[in-house]
Structures are given as C-alpha cells and as structure tokens.
Design a protein around this motif. Structure first.
Motif, PDB file in Angstrom:
ATOM      1  N   LEU A  55     -12.863  -3.533   3.057  1.00  0.00           N
ATOM      2  CA  LEU A  55     -11.746  -3.248   2.141  1.00  0.00           C
ATOM      3  C   LEU A  55     -10.702  -2.344   2.792  1.00  0.00           C
ATOM      4  CD1 LEU A  55     -13.704  -2.726  -1.208  1.00  0.00           C
ATOM      5  CD2 LEU A  55     -12.350  -4.720  -0.540  1.00  0.00           C
ATOM      6  N   ARG A  57      -9.771  -9.246   2.632  1.00  0.00           N
ATOM      7  CA  ARG A  57     -10.628  -8.054   2.577  1.00  0.00           C
ATOM      8  C   ARG A  57     -11.596  -8.130   1.407  1.00  0.00           C
ATOM      9  NH1 ARG A  57      -5.846  -3.640   2.725  1.00  0.00           N
ATOM     10  NH2 ARG A  57      -5.110  -5.104   1.142  1.00  0.00           N
ATOM     11  N   LEU A  68      -9.543  -0.200  -5.895  1.00  0.00           N
ATOM     12  CA  LEU A  68      -8.892   1.056  -5.476  1.00  0.00           C
ATOM     13  C   LEU A  68      -8.678   1.135  -3.962  1.00  0.00           C
ATOM     14  CD1 LEU A  68      -7.867   3.884  -6.344  1.00  0.00           C
ATOM     15  CD2 LEU A  68     -10.221   4.710  -6.077  1.00  0.00           C
ATOM     16  N   ASP A 119      -3.310   0.253   1.599  1.00  0.00           N
ATOM     17  CA  ASP A 119      -2.015  -0.398   1.820  1.00  0.00           C
ATOM     18  C   ASP A 119      -0.851   0.562   1.616  1.00  0.00           C
ATOM     19  OD1 ASP A 119      -3.154  -2.766   2.427  1.00  0.00           O
ATOM     20  OD2 ASP A 119      -2.750  -3.752   0.505  1.00  0.00           O
ATOM     21  N   LYS A 140      -0.861  -7.265  -6.340  1.00  0.00           N
ATOM     22  CA  LYS A 140      -0.780  -7.934  -5.031  1.00  0.00           C
ATOM     23  C   LYS A 140      -0.545  -9.443  -5.134  1.00  0.00           C
ATOM     24  CE  LYS A 140      -3.461  -4.480  -2.567  1.00  0.00           C
ATOM     25  NZ  LYS A 140      -2.408  -4.120  -1.608  1.00  0.00           N
ATOM     26  N   PRO A 164      -8.397  -1.045  -1.260  1.00  0.00           N
ATOM     27  CA  PRO A 164      -7.305  -1.741  -0.563  1.00  0.00           C
ATOM     28  C   PRO A 164      -5.928  -1.247  -0.996  1.00  0.00           C
ATOM     29  CG  PRO A 164      -8.855  -3.322  -1.523  1.00  0.00           C
ATOM     30  CD  PRO A 164      -9.215  -1.972  -2.047  1.00  0.00           C
ATOM     31  N   GLN A 165      -5.787  -0.888  -2.268  1.00  0.00           N
ATOM     32  CA  GLN A 165      -4.473  -0.452  -2.737  1.00  0.00           C
ATOM     33  C   GLN A 165      -4.100   0.917  -2.168  1.00  0.00           C
ATOM     34  OE1 GLN A 165      -3.173  -1.847  -6.816  1.00  0.00           O
ATOM     35  NE2 GLN A 165      -5.364  -2.085  -7.114  1.00  0.00           N
TER      36      GLN A 165
END
Lengths: 354, 354
Positions: free
Chosen positions: B232, A224, B202, B208, A332, B204-205
């Motif tokens: 993202l 990503r 920020l 997830d 990650k 992607p976290q």
C-alpha cells in the motif's frame, strides 16, 4: 503476477476482478465492459420487477457472451412497519423540500413496492444465468436447493467472520468479504450491531477460518490495493468506487464531480438514506434527516420515502438532495471508460511503475 | 524481501517494525526486546511524572544500547471541566461498584493529576533520547523548535490524510497512519468528528499526498499484513495487539485470555473508559457506562475516574471491570516472548510458507 487461480477457474474469467454491483449506478454497458475485459461484471437487480430483471439480463447478453453475475438483495421485507413513524418522517421531508423550493410527490405507505429475490428467480433461471451474487442476507434452505438445482454458483457477501462462516455452511461457493471502507450498502445480516471491520483485519481472519475463495471489497482502487488484498489471502477483489465516475456509470455529473473532490473522511455510514446501513457522501439531505431525531424506518420503507427526492435530485443534478454512495478511497476514481479503468488496474497491478 | 529503506536509515534500525506504545501494557523489557531484535521499541510515558519518565528510560537503557522511541501524549488538558458531570458519573460508578461488591475509593476532582509532555521534555533531553513519537495532537511551534534543537527525530500519529498533512507541515519527520482497525487510543486530533478510515484506504491516500515516510498501524498481525502494508506504500509497520499477550506484557492473565478468544467483532470504539476514543473489548464496565446515558468527561478526567477500578480489577484480574484495549485482529496474538513474536513476524514476512 499470476492472475489464474481457483476463483478464475470457478467463474470462468481471466482476471479475478469483480465489478461491485451498484444499483442505480451500474449499467448493462458497465457490466459487459468488465466481462469483455476478462473480469466479472455484476448486474444489480435488487428489488426490481421480474420483467425488468429479464430485460436487463437480455441487454447485457446482447453486449457480451462472457460470464457475468446477477446480484440480488436476498432480503425479506418485514410484513408491516410503523406507519406513524413513516408518516412523521414523510411530513418532515415534505417540509424540508418545501423550504428548499422542491416539489416532491408524497409516497403512499400501502404502495411501497419491493420485489423479492424469489420473484426474480424465474427470470434468472430462464435466462440461463449461472452466477448469482447476493447481499443483505442469504437464501433459506429451499432457496439454496433451488439455485443449486439450476447449476448456479453462489457468491455471498459477509462483513464479519461469523457471517462468512454462516454463508459457507449454508452452501455458498464464494465469499465477498466487505471491509468498512466500502461504499454503498453494507452486506451485514447477522446480529444486532453493525460489524465495522476494516479490510486489513477482515480478509486474513475470514481466510484463516474458511476453505473457500474470498473476494476482498473495500478501499481497493489501484494495483497497490489489489496486491495488498492478495497478500492478505484474498483470491479476488471487488472494486466499486473505482467505477463510479466511469463513462458507463449512471452517477450524475454532480455526483461524479463530488467523487472527484472526495477526501478520506468525507463519507459516513448512515441508515438515513435507505433504512439500511450504507456509506455515502455527507450532504444536506442526510444532515437534515439525522438532525431531525425522527425514527428511520427499516428497508425498503425509508428507501421508498427517499425515492421521489432522489429522482428529482437526479433530474436537477442537485447534490444537496441526492443520495451519493462512495467508499473511503473513492476520490481516486477516474472519469474514464470502464474498459480503460479495468485495463489500468490490471497494468498497475502487473507493473506498478509503468 | 528488502527491509532496508529510508525509514530504517532515519531510525537507525534493521527492520522497519515499530512496536506500538501501549501505556499500561508495554514494559521496558518489551521495548528493549524489540529494539534488541532490530526493530524499534516504543516506551509510552504519556501523563507520567517526569521522575518516572527518567526512571523508565534508564531501565530501557540498562537493557539495550539499540535505538528506541519515547512516546508522549502531546495534549493540553483543558483547564477546567464540568465538575457536576464528573461527580454524577462518579456517583453512578460507585453505585455500580457497590452492587458488584467492589470497594473502590472515590477520586477527588481537584486532585486529578496529569503531567504534560512539556513537563517531561527535560527528562527526555537529559537522557539523550533522539527519537520521540507522539499521539493525541502535536507540539506547538515552540515545542517543535525545542525538540529539533535537541536533535530529536519526530514520529507523529495521524488518523486521516488531513492530520498527516498538518503534522508534516509542522515539521514531523515520520507519520504513523493509524487505521480504524487499531486497538487502544485513536491518535485523532483535528475536527469535530472522529475519522474512521480503514488501513486499506488510509495508507495509499497519505502516501500519495505526502513525501514523508509512512508507518502503517491497524490490523497487522503477520507477514500477510506486513506485505500488504508495504504494497500500500508504507515504509514501516507498527503492530500493537501483536504484543498484547507477550511474556513482557503487563496485561493480566484475564486480559490475555480474553484476547485469545477474541473475534473480529468483539471490540468497540468508545470514549467511556478514558474520555478519548479508543478501541477495546466490550465488557460489563463499558456497557454500564454507555447505558447510563451520563455525560462522559473529557480526557484525562474520565480516565482518572476509571483509574481506581482499573487498579482493583487488575489486582483481582476481574475482566468485567478492567479496561482491555485490543485491535480488530488481536485474536491472532500469541503468548510468546516479545523476541519470539518479533522473529516470527520477520520470518513470516520473508517466507510465508516456512
């Protein structure tokens, strides 16, 4: 997904993925594994003695015939620093260590060593290295001339559009644009205040301003992030935190475990560890240094002041007193081999739903 | 380019593009233009009297039948503040204004007005508004219950993974994840230290961690940013600075001109203007407030202290004493109509090389 571009051509690599140079973390084995995988490994040698530089380059070359970069701190140590501030900080640290039952030798102000990038160039030229990346500043006119005469392609580090412009105008071939998310030292070198520009904002503005290949650094941990960086206009990416927990990383077990637990807000920007702004994990050593209110010496003086405790903390794997660099997305990172981490990044970029 | 997704369905819109609510900048005409274009306009009403809220909603409704959101400051003003600190700052500001030949009325500490989001809800329910976004905090349990009973879909603002988790668990339907690049106020509401997480790290976290539609904010100015945000993992984007120079914007000519000259490093995060952290353009007023070393009151007290000079600076179009919000990429904003800016963003996302 087309990986080949102007950057892969310039660097002679398959994937425009550059492993960030991480002094104290990156090993020749990590560098070689990335280069063998088709990316660009970066061997950090900032401040090391020339004979050590030569040995490290030899070690990488014994492991791979693929291209890799040598990374320099292009930085002139200030001729003198405030000895009083240095000793006050040292007294405070010694008290802190004592209160924590840690026996740490004192540092002699007059023996703070720092080998300049100038001292290191002969070893680099002798080894026939043709890719040099640098951070903390930029060579002077004579330095650029010398590097160019030796056929070296130069990769500079910018944290603002202005820094990128200055690097490009001086003759830098490729720009790493380092967003505020990135772990470890900031490459900032212009102006009084630290640029704190996010990757999302920095990359398009650098790309729009300059006709030069741009490599994105900061917050990139998976496909990503790679695709996002390419969408923003980057020609390559430079992950660092991604490799922190690699088998080939010199991070201690405690540092690697801390990375595994890291959330987006667990890192801070600080000058406390080295005298230069860098992003790392908040821990006891940092909190105590910042709470002391004492003057922090410039680099490399503060860096040398913390070297003995860093060495001891490494031996004891004591995370309260270690210096643990990490970016905002480091949580990650996976505890895999460098080659596996690299291959997964390529796979994840090519087919996100594999 | 497929725009339709879970978010467009939830919001009843064509493009998952939300215009950021910008109090003092966003007009009903801007809101309506975005919603008429197929995006989601956001009407900011934080702290305004209920009758003004009702009037603004009526005005938007007279211009469009498309969905739009009303944006609240979900924030409880502290019952009392340090009057001495307030008056010391006021004395300093009065001296500063005098030295600059600006006649600015004093503010009466006991008359600082602030209408809570609770006071505003009846007007919102009466108008049948079904989309409410909020920032600065989150409703209490009773607040969520009341909003849900009125069939309202809730869009909360998070600046860290933890804030997103707390919002989601309380019943927020959609999360705006605001990266550090964003202009104006930070939505931060948890913890002692301000989260300063870049958009690249920020999004992607948050994605997830939560199964909830995420809207990316911070640094998005063109199709590159939109595609990067989608890559993202975001389902939508919320640009703010993109609309600062729009014909429908309330920004003064001086503010718009300053935006047009803005570089990536010209904005700063500060509490000096309002008492809450926000990103704006460095200018004389801010430099003087920060250099004073005086205690900055909490929101809304510091905000009220700067209201009279903001009003005068607006009348005089004096950029030295205005409060000029802007994000790190605001320099790319265009002085077009809101509809044209919106259409260009869609075009640029769909075919980057048009």
């Amino acid at each position: 997904m087309e990986w080949k571009n102007e950057l892969t051509q310039l660097l002679g690599i398959t994937y425009p993925i550059v492993q960030a140079p991480m002094l104290g973390i990156t090993t020749p084995a990590m560098v070689a594994a990335v280069s063998e995988s088709g990316g660009l490994g970066s061997l950090p040698v900032g401040g090391l003695p020339p004979e050590r530089v030569a040995a490290l380059i030899r070690e990488v070359k014994s492991l791979t015939a693929a291209p890799f970069a040598v990374n320099l701190f292009v930085y002139e140590p200030a001729p003198s620093y405030d000895r009083k501030a240095f000793e006050e900080m040292q007294d405070f640290l010694q008290f802190l260590y004592g209160a924590n039952r840690l026996a740490v030798p004192r540092v002699n102000f007059d023996e703070v060593p720092f080998y300049s990038w100038r001292d290191q160039l002969p070893a680099i030229f002798a080894a026939g290295v043709k890719l040099v990346s640098f951070t903390f500043g930029m060579p002077d006119e004579a330095g650029y001339k010398l590097l160019k005469e030796h056929g070296v392609t130069l990769i500079g580090t910018a944290t603002s559009v202005n820094e990128a412009v200055v690097l490009k105008e001086a003759g830098t071939d490729i720009i790493v644009a380092q967003g505020i998310e990135a772990g470890g030292h900031r490459g900032s070198f212009l102006g009084d205040s630290l640029p704190q520009v996010g990757t999302m904002s920095l990359i398009p503005q650098v790309v729009d301003r300059l006709r030069v290949p741009v490599i994105a650094a900061g917050g990139i941990m998976d496909g990503r992030g790679v695709r996002a960086a390419f969408n923003l206009g980057a020609m390559g990416i430079q992950p660092g935190s991604l490799f922190l927990r690699a088998h080939e990383s010199l991070a201690t077990p405690g540092h690697k475990a801390a990375i595994g637990r890291l959330t987006d807000t667990d890192t801070v920007l600080t000058r406390g560890f080295t005298g230069r702004w860098a992003r790392g994990i908040k821990n006891k050593l940092l909190q105590e240094i910042e709470a002391s209110g004492l003057q922090i010496s410039g680099y490399p003086y503060q860096n040398e002041l913390t070297q003995p405790i860093r060495k001891l903390a490494r031996e004891l794997d004591n995370t309260d007193f270690a210096v643990m660099w990490a970016g905002q997305s480091a949580g990650k990172a996976r505890a895999w081999s460098t080659a596996d981490i690299f291959a997964e990044l390529v796979r994840d970029t090519e087919s996100p739903n594999h």
